[in-house]
Structures are given as C-alpha cells and as structure tokens.
Write an enzyme that holds these catalytic residues in place. Structure first.
Site, mmCIF file in Angstrom:
data_model
loop_
_atom_site.group_PDB
_atom_site.id
_atom_site.type_symbol
_atom_site.label_atom_id
_atom_site.label_comp_id
_atom_site.label_asym_id
_atom_site.label_seq_id
_atom_site.Cartn_x
_atom_site.Cartn_y
_atom_site.Cartn_z
ATOM 1 N N GLN A 262 -1.125 -9.209 -7.579
ATOM 2 C CA GLN A 262 -0.279 -7.825 -7.482
ATOM 3 C C GLN A 262 0.464 -7.831 -6.189
ATOM 4 O O GLN A 262 1.666 -7.255 -6.195
ATOM 5 C CB GLN A 262 -1.270 -6.726 -7.274
ATOM 6 C CG GLN A 262 -2.100 -6.465 -6.113
ATOM 7 C CD GLN A 262 -3.292 -5.548 -6.576
ATOM 8 O OE1 GLN A 262 -3.175 -4.345 -6.685
ATOM 9 N NE2 GLN A 262 -4.461 -6.355 -6.270
ATOM 10 N N ARG A 263 0.324 -8.647 -5.195
ATOM 11 C CA ARG A 263 1.282 -8.828 -4.147
ATOM 12 C C ARG A 263 2.103 -9.948 -3.968
ATOM 13 O O ARG A 263 2.889 -10.009 -3.323
ATOM 14 C CB ARG A 263 0.534 -8.535 -2.672
ATOM 15 C CG ARG A 263 -0.602 -9.174 -2.480
ATOM 16 C CD ARG A 263 -1.355 -9.209 -1.062
ATOM 17 N NE ARG A 263 -1.938 -9.943 -0.625
ATOM 18 C CZ ARG A 263 -3.141 -9.934 0.281
ATOM 19 N NH1 ARG A 263 -3.341 -8.845 0.747
ATOM 20 N NH2 ARG A 263 -3.309 -11.050 0.580
ATOM 21 N N ASP B 127 0.698 -1.176 -0.219
ATOM 22 C CA ASP B 127 0.094 0.011 -0.006
ATOM 23 C C ASP B 127 0.821 1.252 -0.135
ATOM 24 O O ASP B 127 0.663 2.438 -0.376
ATOM 25 C CB ASP B 127 -0.980 -0.034 1.365
ATOM 26 C CG ASP B 127 -1.960 -1.256 1.303
ATOM 27 O OD1 ASP B 127 -2.068 -1.948 0.228
ATOM 28 O OD2 ASP B 127 -2.346 -1.455 2.220
HETATM 29 O O1 F6P Z 1 -2.466 -4.147 3.467
HETATM 30 C C1 F6P Z 1 -2.125 -4.787 2.349
HETATM 31 C C2 F6P Z 1 -3.244 -5.259 1.515
HETATM 32 O O2 F6P Z 1 -2.971 -6.126 0.574
HETATM 33 C C3 F6P Z 1 -4.394 -4.253 1.030
HETATM 34 O O3 F6P Z 1 -3.860 -3.486 0.016
HETATM 35 C C4 F6P Z 1 -5.503 -5.012 0.843
HETATM 36 O O4 F6P Z 1 -6.878 -4.115 1.043
HETATM 37 C C5 F6P Z 1 -5.837 -5.807 2.127
HETATM 38 O O5 F6P Z 1 -4.144 -6.087 2.406
HETATM 39 C C6 F6P Z 1 -6.211 -7.280 1.837
HETATM 40 O O6 F6P Z 1 -6.348 -7.916 3.007
HETATM 41 P P1 F6P Z 1 -6.123 -9.433 3.051
HETATM 42 O O7 F6P Z 1 -4.795 -9.769 3.227
HETATM 43 O O8 F6P Z 1 -6.693 -10.043 4.585
HETATM 44 O O9 F6P Z 1 -6.816 -10.110 1.927
#
Ligand code: F6P
Length: 404
Positions: A292-293, A142
C-alpha cells in the site's frame, strides 16, 4: 552555497517526487551550487555520507523516472535526535558535516518523527547562532500530520487501498457460499488510510461493509455482532480494519522502533481466526502490508504533482530566509479542489498526531460517513503516464556501491 536533502521514515510513493521538487528548484537558483543527497536520512549527515545529486540525476528523463519510483532513493532511517541540552555530541557531528560541505540549507522529507529532527536541529542552530536553514517537507501514508490538510504519499496509498479493495470485492463474490474477507490497512494510530477505502461507496459499491479505525474503541463481541448482521444482508462481507485498533496483548509482536512506536501487524489474522472459530464460514484475511505504500503503478497524479510542488516550495522558503518550518497544504476550495502551500513551525507538527474527525465516523463506530468522501476523493485523482520496461514499471535507482 550548497544544499542537502534527505529522506526519512516509512516509504511512500511520493517521497522521490518531493526530492525531484527540491532538486529541480535548486537547479534554477543561481545562488545554489552543489545539491547533496544524504544517505539514510539524518544518519548520512551524522556520518558525512553524502552523494552529489547532480552527478546522479542527469536528465529530465531521470527526474520523470524518479517521480514514478516509490520509496526513498537515498535510503531512510528512524533516528531520534537526543535533546541537545542533555547531549549535543551528535549535533556537533551534524554541524561539522554541514560546515565542511558548505551547506546553507537542509531539507528533510519525512513524517512527524522527522519533523522532530527539523525542530531540534533548527533550534540548536539558532542557539549556536549558526546560519543554516532547516526546512521540513512532509510525507506519510498515515496522513496523521497536524496543520496540513493532507500529506504527500497519502493520496497514492489511498488510491491503491480502494482500488485493491474493489478487486477483492469482485474476487470474493464468485462462490455461492457466504464469506468474510478482512483487509488490514496501515496507518498506525490514525484511521485515515483505512477510512479512505470508503470512497468505494461513492462508486456504488456496498463494500467495505464494515470499517474499523483506531479512533474508536474495538470490541471483539461487537465485531462478531456486526459481521453477523452484514452476513444477513450480503453473501460476501468485506471488512477494512486499521492495523492500529486496540487488540489483546500478544496479537502484535511488541517490538518497537527508536521512537517507541510498536510494529503493528497481525490484526487481520487475529480477526480471521476469531471469525472461523465463532461463525465457521469461509474467511480470509489480507494484509496489504508494504504494497500500500510502494505500489507506484497506481499512484495518484494529484499526489505526485503535489509532492513535487511542496518540495520545490521548500527551497523557496529557505531562500526567503525561513528556518524551523514545515511546508503544509491548505485546502482553499473543495469543488474545484484547490490547495495552497504554506508553512508552519516544525514544533506544531513534531511528534504530534492528527486523527480522523469525529464526524467522519458513523455513530455506530463501524463505518465512514458519506459526507467524508469529498475529503478523500480529490486526493486520489489522476494517473501517471508510467514509463515501462519489458511490461513492468521502470524505476530510477542509484547503484548500491554509491550508497554504501
Ligand atoms: O509511518 C508509516 C508506516 O508505513 C506506518 O503506516 C506503519 O505502521 C509503519 O510505517 C511501518 O514501519 P516500517 O517502515 O518500519 O515497517
């Protein structure tokens, strides 16, 4: 002394690189004996569920592999510590584990919620005159942590978002009919990651033609007007939209996590249906979702190297006697891009959010200024020499039975 390290919050491609940084630096320090990994963040410390990392990460090759492995090899959590003045029972459990394992320093790799843990825990230890250092190592896609120029994990996510968006541009422009493609990007209440897709403008792409971030209020009427205007100029209109923009009740599930954050998702679909109904053209929405992560095959080398370096600096900081600190980046030069690693008090970061500067957003509120691109571009540079197996990137994993 022994040390412990834990990973917390939402995954990124760089959290394991920070773990490698802590681990490698600790190996070099003769005063550090065991290096424990806490399973599922602070929950592992609370339940005395630790693993001996020296028995799991055995070689330099293991560390290389870990650097290219996304997510959190030790698991994660979204756990909010209570205020110790109201309830210190969980703090006592934490202290019991740390003392029993002779842990003199604890490193917490996480985002702004996890830095709340660093802050509270270090304060509690100060109050109880306990000499255990607590250091925060930042991470989050983020990019919404205060003080630091940027956060580990953001660069890799930004690289993936922009590269994927470019691929979507190619795919969406093949037919002769007009179309709208809406790409939903994570980032909670901050538009950093969505805004970073504008780096494509520096590469000669006209897309994304519209970029909506939560820092500006959102109106469906204005959105439709913007889309129509862009359709007059481009056959295939590409829109980047933050998951966190304001939408009517019911679009999102309303479910919240332990920190009270809403699970955000669904804005892309909502806008897709609105365009279909009002404009009636070919329209598609794409939620980049967790890819994306965790898409480490397209990590930014700059990001991964910095994530390792900030982990390693965290160890040095604790050994210098610091506690209650979070490691941060300061950009000292734009060209050539140069950063230094410093510290700030965890209280400055815990539970705070950093938003896109006003001058990054165009006056119309629906795009990103070219002048902002020099902030993003250095963070996405370089690629890892990815180790593959059978044509697929190889990952480092700890057996499920060890983590149970
Ligand atoms: O805080 C990082 C993040 O990837 C945000 O961008 C997203 O809204 C949230 O975590 C999603 O949460 P979770 O990991 O519980 O799916």
């Amino acid at each position: 002394m022994n040390i412990a390290v834990a990973q917390s919050g939402g995954p990124t491609c760089a959290i394991n690189a920070s773990l490698v940084g802590v681990f490698k630096e600790a190996l070099k320090e003769p005063q550090i004996d065991a290096i424990f990994g806490s399973v599922n963040g602070i929950e592992g410390i609370i339940h005395n569920h630790l693993v001996d990392l020296k028995t799991l990460i055995l070689t330099n090759d293991d560390m290389e592999l870990l650097r290219q492995t996304p997510s959190t090899v030790l698991g994660s959590c979204r756990y909010k510590l209570p205020d110790y003045s109201e309830d210190d029972s969980v703090y006592k459990k934490i202290l019991e584990t740390l003392e029993q394992r002779q842990i003199g320093a604890f490193f917490y790799i996480g985002g702004n919620d996890s830095m709340d843990t660093v802050n509270k825990l270090s304060e509690y230890f100060r109050q109880e005159s306990v000499d255990i250092k607590v250091i925060g190592i930042p991470k989050t896609i983020d990019n919404d942590l205060c003080i630091t120029d940027h956060t580990p994990g953001f660069g890799s996510a930004a690289k993936y978002v922009a590269a994927t968006m470019r691929e979507i541009v190619r795919d969406s422009s093949v037919y002769s009919i007009p179309s709208v493609t809406i790409v939903e990007v994570m980032g909670r209440h901050a538009g950093w990651l969505t805004a970073s897709s504008a780096v494509l403008h520096a590469l000669g792409e006209t897309a994304p033609h519209l970029i909506y971030v939560p820092e500006r209020s959102f109106s469906l009427d204005a959105f439709m007007r913007d889309v129509r205007q862009e359709m007059a100029k481009h056959k295939a209109v590409i829109v980047a939209v933050s998951e966190g923009i304001e939408v009517p009740e019911g679009v999102q599930s309303g479910v919240v996590d332990n920190f009270g954050h809403k699970y955000l998702s669904g804005i892309g679909k909502y806008l897709e249906e609105a365009v279909r109904k009002e404009i009636g053209c070919k329209v598609r929405s794409i939620e980049l979702n967790v890819m994306q992560r965790c898409s480490s095959h397209l990590s930014s080398k700059t990001d991964i190297d910095e994530a390792e370096a900030i982990g390693s600096e965290g160890v040095k900081c604790a050994l210098n006697g610091d506690t209650g600190k979070v490691m941060v980046f300061r950009r000292v030069n734009e060209m050539p891009y140069t950063i230094v690693i410093e510290t700030t008090s965890a209280a400055n970061i815990a539970n705070n959010e950093k938003f896109l500067p006003d001058d990054f957003i165009t006056p119309s509120g629906n795009n990103i200024c070219d002048s902002a691109l020099s902030y993003f571009l250095p963070l996405i540079q370089g690629e890892l020499n990815t180790i593959m197996e059978q044509g697929i990137p190889k990952h480092f994993a700890i057996q499920e039975s060890v983590l149970k």
